[in-house]
Design a protein around this motif. Structure first.
Motif, PDB file in Angstrom:
ATOM      1  N   ASP A  15     -51.799  55.154  26.715  1.00 19.16           N
ATOM      2  CA  ASP A  15     -52.774  54.067  26.617  1.00 19.16           C
ATOM      3  C   ASP A  15     -52.796  53.403  25.236  1.00 19.16           C
ATOM      4  O   ASP A  15     -53.175  52.254  25.107  1.00 19.16           O
ATOM      5  CB  ASP A  15     -54.177  54.573  26.965  1.00 19.16           C
ATOM      6  N   GLU A  16     -52.403  54.146  24.202  1.00 14.45           N
ATOM      7  CA  GLU A  16     -52.417  53.592  22.847  1.00 14.45           C
ATOM      8  C   GLU A  16     -51.269  52.621  22.591  1.00 14.45           C
ATOM      9  O   GLU A  16     -51.452  51.596  21.947  1.00 14.45           O
ATOM     10  CB  GLU A  16     -52.351  54.722  21.820  1.00 14.45           C
ATOM     11  N   ALA A  17     -50.073  52.966  23.067  1.00 16.18           N
ATOM     12  CA  ALA A  17     -48.887  52.133  22.851  1.00 16.18           C
ATOM     13  C   ALA A  17     -47.942  52.331  24.022  1.00 16.18           C
ATOM     14  O   ALA A  17     -47.636  53.462  24.393  1.00 16.18           O
ATOM     15  CB  ALA A  17     -48.199  52.509  21.547  1.00 16.18           C
ATOM     16  N   HIS A  18     -47.496  51.218  24.610  1.00 16.64           N
ATOM     17  CA  HIS A  18     -46.605  51.340  25.763  1.00 16.64           C
ATOM     18  C   HIS A  18     -45.753  50.096  25.974  1.00 16.64           C
ATOM     19  O   HIS A  18     -46.096  49.007  25.525  1.00 16.64           O
ATOM     20  CB  HIS A  18     -47.385  51.655  27.044  1.00 16.64           C
ATOM     21  N   VAL A  19     -44.653  50.332  26.680  1.00 11.58           N
ATOM     22  CA  VAL A  19     -43.787  49.274  27.180  1.00 11.58           C
ATOM     23  C   VAL A  19     -43.705  49.478  28.678  1.00 11.58           C
ATOM     24  O   VAL A  19     -43.404  50.571  29.150  1.00 11.58           O
ATOM     25  CB  VAL A  19     -42.382  49.331  26.538  1.00 11.58           C
ATOM     26  N   VAL A  20     -43.992  48.416  29.419  1.00 10.03           N
ATOM     27  CA  VAL A  20     -44.012  48.483  30.878  1.00 10.03           C
ATOM     28  C   VAL A  20     -43.138  47.357  31.427  1.00 10.03           C
ATOM     29  O   VAL A  20     -43.202  46.234  30.932  1.00 10.03           O
ATOM     30  CB  VAL A  20     -45.459  48.326  31.418  1.00 10.03           C
ATOM     31  N   VAL A  21     -42.337  47.670  32.443  1.00  2.00           N
ATOM     32  CA  VAL A  21     -41.636  46.651  33.209  1.00  2.00           C
ATOM     33  C   VAL A  21     -42.289  46.652  34.582  1.00  2.00           C
ATOM     34  O   VAL A  21     -42.223  47.640  35.310  1.00  2.00           O
ATOM     35  CB  VAL A  21     -40.124  46.922  33.327  1.00  2.00           C
ATOM     36  N   GLN A  22     -42.958  45.570  34.873  1.00  2.00           N
ATOM     37  CA  GLN A  22     -43.743  45.449  36.106  1.00  2.00           C
ATOM     38  C   GLN A  22     -43.037  44.494  37.070  1.00  2.00           C
ATOM     39  O   GLN A  22     -42.707  43.365  36.695  1.00  2.00           O
ATOM     40  CB  GLN A  22     -45.128  44.927  35.754  1.00  2.00           C
ATOM     41  N   VAL A  23     -42.800  44.958  38.291  1.00  2.00           N
ATOM     42  CA  VAL A  23     -42.176  44.122  39.315  1.00  2.00           C
ATOM     43  C   VAL A  23     -43.288  43.430  40.082  1.00  2.00           C
ATOM     44  O   VAL A  23     -44.190  44.078  40.619  1.00  2.00           O
ATOM     45  CB  VAL A  23     -41.305  44.973  40.261  1.00  2.00           C
ATOM     46  N   LYS A  24     -43.200  42.104  40.137  1.00  2.00           N
ATOM     47  CA  LYS A  24     -44.238  41.313  40.802  1.00  2.00           C
ATOM     48  C   LYS A  24     -43.866  40.985  42.247  1.00  2.00           C
ATOM     49  O   LYS A  24     -44.731  40.670  43.039  1.00  2.00           O
ATOM     50  CB  LYS A  24     -44.497  40.034  40.022  1.00  2.00           C
ATOM     51  N   GLY A  25     -42.594  41.042  42.582  1.00  2.00           N
ATOM     52  CA  GLY A  25     -42.173  40.767  43.950  1.00  2.00           C
ATOM     53  C   GLY A  25     -40.809  40.117  43.994  1.00  2.00           C
ATOM     54  O   GLY A  25     -40.177  39.890  42.971  1.00  2.00           O
ATOM     55  N   GLN A  26     -40.362  39.826  45.196  1.00  2.00           N
ATOM     56  CA  GLN A  26     -39.074  39.167  45.377  1.00  2.00           C
ATOM     57  C   GLN A  26     -39.211  37.679  45.082  1.00  2.00           C
ATOM     58  O   GLN A  26     -40.221  37.058  45.414  1.00  2.00           O
ATOM     59  CB  GLN A  26     -38.579  39.360  46.802  1.00  2.00           C
ATOM     60  N   SER A  27     -38.161  37.108  44.488  1.00  2.00           N
ATOM     61  CA  SER A  27     -38.159  35.671  44.227  1.00  2.00           C
ATOM     62  C   SER A  27     -38.255  34.892  45.520  1.00  2.00           C
ATOM     63  O   SER A  27     -38.945  33.880  45.606  1.00  2.00           O
ATOM     64  CB  SER A  27     -36.893  35.276  43.474  1.00  2.00           C
ATOM     65  N   ALA A  28     -37.552  35.368  46.541  1.00  2.00           N
ATOM     66  CA  ALA A  28     -37.604  34.783  47.883  1.00  2.00           C
ATOM     67  C   ALA A  28     -37.369  35.926  48.867  1.00  2.00           C
ATOM     68  O   ALA A  28     -36.648  36.867  48.550  1.00  2.00           O
ATOM     69  CB  ALA A  28     -36.545  33.707  48.052  1.00  2.00           C
ATOM     70  N   PRO A  29     -37.979  35.867  50.045  1.00  2.00           N
ATOM     71  CA  PRO A  29     -37.848  36.974  50.991  1.00  2.00           C
ATOM     72  C   PRO A  29     -36.412  37.341  51.354  1.00  2.00           C
ATOM     73  O   PRO A  29     -36.131  38.489  51.643  1.00  2.00           O
ATOM     74  CB  PRO A  29     -38.600  36.477  52.229  1.00  2.00           C
ATOM     75  N   SER A  30     -35.499  36.399  51.303  1.00  2.00           N
ATOM     76  CA  SER A  30     -34.118  36.685  51.679  1.00  2.00           C
ATOM     77  C   SER A  30     -33.248  37.110  50.504  1.00  2.00           C
ATOM     78  O   SER A  30     -32.059  37.348  50.672  1.00  2.00           O
ATOM     79  CB  SER A  30     -33.503  35.451  52.351  1.00  2.00           C
ATOM     80  N   GLU A  31     -33.818  37.211  49.308  1.00  2.00           N
ATOM     81  CA  GLU A  31     -33.052  37.540  48.108  1.00  2.00           C
ATOM     82  C   GLU A  31     -33.425  38.915  47.572  1.00  2.00           C
ATOM     83  O   GLU A  31     -34.546  39.379  47.740  1.00  2.00           O
ATOM     84  CB  GLU A  31     -33.307  36.508  47.009  1.00  2.00           C
ATOM     85  N   ASP A  32     -32.460  39.536  46.887  1.00  2.00           N
ATOM     86  CA  ASP A  32     -32.703  40.807  46.216  1.00  2.00           C
ATOM     87  C   ASP A  32     -33.087  40.617  44.756  1.00  2.00           C
ATOM     88  O   ASP A  32     -33.045  41.544  43.971  1.00  2.00           O
ATOM     89  CB  ASP A  32     -31.462  41.698  46.301  1.00  2.00           C
ATOM     90  N   VAL A  33     -33.440  39.396  44.364  1.00  2.00           N
ATOM     91  CA  VAL A  33     -33.867  39.110  42.995  1.00  2.00           C
ATOM     92  C   VAL A  33     -35.359  39.405  42.903  1.00  2.00           C
ATOM     93  O   VAL A  33     -36.152  38.926  43.720  1.00  2.00           O
ATOM     94  CB  VAL A  33     -33.580  37.641  42.624  1.00  2.00           C
TER      95      VAL A  33
END
Length: 139
Positions: A15-33
């Protein structure tokens, strides 16, 4: 695929110091991006950087975790198209020095010393499995 809350692919620190990579979702439903953001926080500073992840980035995170488990430092997403994350293990501190380098856009680098809890590698692997299952339909 239904709506899901953002998932943390990477969480290094506490909680004091962190680096997080957060996935928000797919760019498009048919893509793996995957749309993502990198969050860096400490008492001194907070920052957020938008990015995207390709399937190869997830594969390279597996390789990076194997290297970290063997006690070696890593640089992840260092192909020049997205922000780069470098992790240097600090055994004396019980943590890591994490660099987030935004080469392609702002040219800003941030370095943060974070604590790592016991079992942190398996925790990261579990996060990766969860992201793959929820967003990419992979087991």
């Amino acid at each position: 695929m239904g709506e899901f809350a953002s998932l943390e692919l990477v969480r290094l620190g506490d909680d004091e110091a962190h680096v997080v990579v957060q996935v928000k979702g797919q760019s498009a439903p048919s893509e793996d991006v995957l749309d993502a953001r990198i969050l860096v926080a400490s008492e001194f500073m907070r920052g957020e950087l938008g990015t995207y992840l390709l399937p190869d980035d997830l594969d390279q995170w597996v390789v990076a975790l194997d290297e970290l488990a063997a006690g070696r430092d890593v640089c992840w997403m260092d192909d020049g198209r997205a922000p780069e994350i470098e992790i240097r293990l600090c055994q004396s501190y019980g943590g890591a020095e994490v660099w987030v380098k935004d080469h392609p856009a702002s040219l800003v680098w941030v370095r943060l010393l974070v604590r790592l809890e016991p079992g942190w590698i398996e925790n990261q692997r579990s996060r990766l499995r969860h992201v793959r299952q929820m967003w990419l339909g992979q087991g």
